[in-house]
Write an enzyme that holds these catalytic residues in place. Structure first.
Site, mmCIF file in Angstrom:
data_model
loop_
_atom_site.group_PDB
_atom_site.id
_atom_site.type_symbol
_atom_site.label_atom_id
_atom_site.label_comp_id
_atom_site.label_asym_id
_atom_site.label_seq_id
_atom_site.Cartn_x
_atom_site.Cartn_y
_atom_site.Cartn_z
ATOM 1 N N ARG A 126 -79.355 64.173 67.162
ATOM 2 C CA ARG A 126 -79.335 62.938 67.965
ATOM 3 C C ARG A 126 -77.978 62.711 68.628
ATOM 4 N NH1 ARG A 126 -82.844 58.607 64.402
ATOM 5 N NH2 ARG A 126 -84.850 59.166 65.308
ATOM 6 N N LYS A 152 -96.167 60.190 56.579
ATOM 7 C CA LYS A 152 -96.014 58.769 56.873
ATOM 8 C C LYS A 152 -97.244 58.192 57.566
ATOM 9 C CE LYS A 152 -91.842 58.445 58.741
ATOM 10 N NZ LYS A 152 -90.762 57.867 59.509
ATOM 11 N N GLY A 159 -89.004 63.102 62.741
ATOM 12 C CA GLY A 159 -87.808 63.681 62.130
ATOM 13 C C GLY A 159 -88.112 64.973 61.388
ATOM 14 N N GLY A 176 -90.973 57.370 65.369
ATOM 15 C CA GLY A 176 -91.749 56.152 65.598
ATOM 16 C C GLY A 176 -91.889 55.834 67.079
#
Ligand code: ADP
Ligand code: MG
Length: 396
Positions: A33, A196, A345, A368
């Site tokens: 990032r 998730k 991620g 997300g």
């Protein structure tokens, strides 16, 4: 507005970046990032700007809820190590400013990084006064924090009311690439896996948009269990049951599930493993990877695809014994002649582990955010705020 169309020469530019990166023992573990923001930073430096970077890191509120003191929390979630890592990447000094509001910004540095925005509750509350104080640091605001664009927080939303605004190169690239999923070249196949449950909203949108949806990971266990199949000791997410049933209703036979899986008696390399049919998992064993038949059938579903979206590893790829599904499907994607877009991620980590990065069209820096981009047809709160600001500027 595009960064290249903005008048920024010699200005103080406040840049929202997403430096929410994993840090262990004071070291940045994955600097993807950070590197992703270098084009924007270098462009601003070439235009003789002063670059004031700001970001959030982690979830201070969660640490406080766990009983940590404010000092402990701030020690754990300081962005200081990020400033050090960024300086190395850029090859110039990066000054670290110990408070994002109440601290002097040094004159002598061209690049500074402000302390964690979330040390102030006002950030997540999208508070106007807080945004105004942030804005007071600079002449221009650039959002290059794609990974935070699905948040309606002060540093990406309210702040757009106070400064001339623009999108950085990363936000521009992400939106351009992810938009390909909104009007995809067909066939469009989505791989939705991982652990998730944040993928449910996007799955609902994909039920309509995609031609095929390949399910794997913990998500597959949840779906199988929701269908009444015994999944032994496999991990699943009870809260997703009703959504899973709804998605089965929406997507029908677009949805593909594993037909076989690798089960183990323990979650560790070297555990006893077996390959079994997905509908006959033995009691006490857990599914940790898709099996060879599923790998072949998923490759078959993917082979004619012109667009692929990949969110979530297909098994516990971190452990060699359960990495085959993710590795094989990843490599197949690598060689596929299609637009291939990945988000998340751990999906990004898997792509790096198996050296696939240069063969995937786009690996999003936002997990997300990329999912919500699909769910909300590109209308992420921060992007909407930017658009509003552009329109207002035009009218004036
Ligand atoms: P992403 O970060 O790409 O959005 P997730 O965080 O949803 O992905 O999921 C990644 C995690 O899911 C990985 O740590 C992986 O080990 C785990 N995982 C995948 N399949 C399984 C499985 N069958 N059982 C347990 N964990 C799994
Ligand atoms: Mg993850």
């Amino acid at each position: 507005m595009k960064l290249t169309d903005m008048e920024i020469e010699g200005k103080k530019v406040l840049v929202r970046v997403d430096y929410n990166v994993p840090i262990k023992n004071g070291m940045v573990e994955d600097d993807t990032r950070l590197r992703a923001t270098v084009p924007t930073i270098n462009h601003l430096l070439e235009k003789n700007c002063k670059v004031i970077l700001m970001s959030h890191l982690g979830r201070p509120k969660d640490l406080l809820k766990k009983g940590k003191s404010v000092e402990e929390m701030q020690k754990e979630l300081t962005l200081r190590p990020v400033a050090e890592d960024l300086a190395e990447i850029l090859g110039i000094d990066v000054a670290f400013v110990e408070d994002c509001i109440d601290a002097q910004i040094p004159n002598e540095n061209d690049v500074v990084l402000l302390e964690n925005l979330r040390f102030y509750d006002e950030e997540e509350k999208n508070e106007i006064e807080f945004a105004k104080k942030l804005a007071a640091h600079a002449d221009v605001y650039i959002n290059d924090a794609f990974g935070a664009c699905h948040r309606d927080h002060a540093s990406v939303s309210a702040i757009t009311k106070f400064l001339p605004c623009g999108a950085g190169f990363l936000v521009e690239k992400e939106t351009k690439q992810l938009s390909k999923l909104l009007s995809p070249e067909r066939p469009f196949v989505a791989i939705v896996a991982g652990a998730k449950a944040d993928k449910i909203g996007a799955l609902k949108a994909l039920a309509d948009k995609a031609d095929k949806i390949l399910i794997a990971g913990v998500l597959a266990n949840t779906f199988l269990k929701a269908k009444g199949i015994d999944i032994g000791a496999s991990k699943f997410d009870e809260e997703t049951f009703s959504a899973a049933k709804e998605i089965i209703g929406l997507a029908g036979d677009k949805l593909k599930f594993p037909v076989d899986c690798v089960v183990a008696d323990k979650l560790e390399n070297g555990a006893n493993t077996r390959t079994v049919a997905a509908d006959s998992m033995p009691e006490g064993w857990m599914a940790l990877d898709i099996g060879p038949e599923t790998i072949e059938s998923y490759k078959d579903e993917l082979k004619d695809a012109k667009t692929v979206f990949w969110a979530g590893p297909l098994g516990v790829f971190e452990m060699e014994d359960f990495s085959h599904g993710t590795k094989e499907i990843g490599e197949f994607l690598g060689n596929l002649n299609a637009t291939k877009i990945a988000g998340g991620g751990d999906t990004g980590a898997a792509i790096n582990t198996f050296n696939l990065a240069d063969r995937i069209t786009h690996v999003s820096t936002g997990g997300g955010a990329s999912l919500e981009f699909i769910e909300k047809e590109g209308k992420l709160p921060a992007l909407v705020a930017l658009e509003k600001a552009y329109r207002k500027a035009k009218e004036e």
